[in-house]
Design an enzyme around this catalytic site. Structure first.
Site, PDB file in Angstrom:
ATOM      1  N   GLY A 123       0.803  -1.225   0.000  1.00  0.00           N
ATOM      2  CA  GLY A 123       0.000   0.000   0.000  1.00  0.00           C
ATOM      3  C   GLY A 123       0.833   1.270   0.000  1.00  0.00           C
ATOM      4  N   GLY A 179       9.688  -1.505   8.359  1.00  0.00           N
ATOM      5  CA  GLY A 179      11.024  -1.793   7.841  1.00  0.00           C
ATOM      6  C   GLY A 179      11.475  -0.716   6.873  1.00  0.00           C
ATOM      7  CG  ASP A 180      14.091  -1.670   3.631  1.00  0.00           C
ATOM      8  OD1 ASP A 180      13.006  -2.295   3.718  1.00  0.00           O
ATOM      9  OD2 ASP A 180      14.994  -2.002   2.847  1.00  0.00           O
ATOM     10  N   GLY A 181      11.169  -0.229   3.664  1.00  0.00           N
ATOM     11  CA  GLY A 181      10.184   0.271   2.698  1.00  0.00           C
ATOM     12  C   GLY A 181       9.234   1.261   3.349  1.00  0.00           C
ATOM     13  CG  ASP A 229      13.954  -9.740   6.577  1.00  0.00           C
ATOM     14  OD1 ASP A 229      13.604 -10.894   6.869  1.00  0.00           O
ATOM     15  OD2 ASP A 229      13.352  -9.027   5.756  1.00  0.00           O
ATOM     16  NE  ARG A 238      14.940 -39.201   3.961  1.00  0.00           N
ATOM     17  CZ  ARG A 238      13.653 -39.424   4.195  1.00  0.00           C
ATOM     18  NH1 ARG A 238      13.041 -38.779   5.164  1.00  0.00           N
ATOM     19  NH2 ARG A 238      12.992 -40.283   3.460  1.00  0.00           N
ATOM     20  N   GLY A 275      14.607 -13.815   5.267  1.00  0.00           N
ATOM     21  CA  GLY A 275      15.711 -12.871   5.418  1.00  0.00           C
ATOM     22  C   GLY A 275      15.882 -11.943   4.232  1.00  0.00           C
ATOM     23  NE  ARG A 285      12.180 -37.037   1.473  1.00  0.00           N
ATOM     24  CZ  ARG A 285      12.732 -37.992   0.725  1.00  0.00           C
ATOM     25  NH1 ARG A 285      13.761 -37.707  -0.064  1.00  0.00           N
ATOM     26  NH2 ARG A 285      12.254 -39.220   0.770  1.00  0.00           N
ATOM     27  CD  GLN A 304      11.785 -18.264   8.892  1.00  0.00           C
ATOM     28  OE1 GLN A 304      12.945 -17.902   8.819  1.00  0.00           O
ATOM     29  NE2 GLN A 304      11.102 -18.601   7.824  1.00  0.00           N
TER      30      GLN A 304
END
Ligand code: F6P
Length: 364
Positions: free
Chosen positions: A78, A114-116, A140, A175, A183, A279, A287
């Site tokens: 937005g 955040g930065d945006g 992040d 495995r 991040g 896998r 997170q």
């Protein structure tokens, strides 16, 4: 006259947002007598008709400290300067937003993002004269102006628990298990969780990897009887290019999308070189969800009070930050100018290498 402020949360959520709101309201409303108006869904609440806002009072803070998400709602879709409309159209609605802020009687905005989101806040200040105070938020931990953002260590905690769980199943089945973590363009979550969860290999965007070097590490473990391995892969990690060049952000995004994601690409690259089943597991938004860990609750509370301190001192145009253990302010323009990548020559990477963790590249 009592002060009236707008407060919003923008971008992806992060554990601790509600704890910031709580601390800001407790200090600003409870002790300094301000009016604080919560704006829903980032800036969008003031662009919708009717406006979607709610008064933030002391009773709004009850039970907020341990609560994940944000009671105000949020979005990373937005930008008022490039607002998405119907049929894919975009328009600049920033003047409309500025008018709505004035009409609501808000002296300025406290912007948790955040930065945006901070970049938008900065533009609202420079292009429309809206006073803003920033509070950095992101799992992040990629904002260079602050040593730490709340939410990061909660995300690291979730990723670490996932690694612990993957260890037992990986060992039982002999495995190689890959865990993909968030991040964005930085590898901080992968690096910290990889260290905390005892990963054998850490793949991060800052270090393009050679799949054969990763495979060699897995084979060395097999030779000493460690028949399983754990690889943590940051969502932006990619194999090294033959010519050694680094991809641009757009090229990285495209390569990841075309390849099916970082851990799928890594598995495809490594599998031909190892004799073991592999896998992958994409941890995703687990997170970001849930309750903040204690250190995030404390940091969020410090940032909420720090933001109130900046407002009280009329230090508009600044963002709260933690520097050398102390909460203070930094000009927003500095806060948004530098993206924080993992320091390739820093102590964290060196520590990881020193305990035998493979990055799939020679040290620089
Ligand atoms: O910036 C936080 C973050 O969780 C990144 O780690 C991730 O790349 C992105 O947001 C995911 O965004 P969305 O919630 O829109 O999928």
């Amino acid at each position: 006259m009592s002060r009236c402020l707008g407060l919003l949360t923008g971008g992806g959520d992060a554990p601790g947002l509600n704890a910031v709101i709580r601390a800001f309201v407790k200090r600003g409303v409870g002790q300094l007598g301000w009016t604080v108006i919560g704006i829903e869904d980032s800036f969008n609440g003031l662009l919708d008709s009717p406006h979607r806002t709610l008064p933030l009072e002391l009773r709004s803070c009850q039970g907020l400290l341990p609560r994940g998400g944000t009671i105000l709602g949020t979005t990373n879709r937005g930008d008022p300067f490039d607002f998405p409309g119907p049929d894919g159209t975009r328009s600049d609605r920033s003047a409309e937003l500025a008018a709505a802020i004035h009409d609501a009687g808000m002296e300025g905005l406290v912007v948790l993002g955040g930065d945006g989101t901070q970049a938008i806040a900065h533009r609202m200040m420079t292009e429309h004269g809206i006073p803003v105070i920033g509070v950095p938020k992101t799992i992040d931990n990629d904002l260079s102006a602050t040593d730490l953002t709340f939410g990061f260590l909660s995300a690291v905690g979730v990723a670490t628990e996932a690694l612990d769980r993957l260890h037992t199943t990986a060992e039982s089945h002999e495995r190689v298990m890959l865990l993909e973590v968030m991040g964005r363009d930085a590898g901080h979550i992968a690096l910290w969780a990889g260290l905390a969860g005892g990963a054998d290999v850490i793949l991060i965007p800052e270090i393009p990897y050679d799949a054969e070097m990763v495979a060699a590490k897995i084979r060395r473990r097999q030779e000493i009887g460690r028949l399983f391995s754990i690889v943590i892969v940051a969502e932006g990690a990619l194999p090294a290019r033959p010519d050694g060049t680094l991809p641009s952000a757009a090229e990285r995004k495209r390569a990841l999308a075309e390849g099916g994601g970082a851990s799928v690409i890594a598995m495809r690259e490594i599998q031909p070189h190892v004799d073991a089943e592999m896998r992958n597991c994409v941890l995703g938004h687990l997170q970001r969800g849930g309750s903040p860990v204690p250190i995030d609750r404390v940091l969020a509370t410090r940032f909420g009070v720090g933001a109130a301190d900046l407002v009280e001192a009329d230090r508009w145009g600044e963002m709260v930050r933690l520097k050398n253990g102390v909460v203070g302010g930094v000009p927003l323009v500095d806060a948004i100018s530098d993206y924080r990548f993992v320091d390739l020559e820093g102590e964290f990477v060196r520590t990881a290498r020193s305990v035998g963790i493979e990055f799939g590249a020679q040290p620089i």
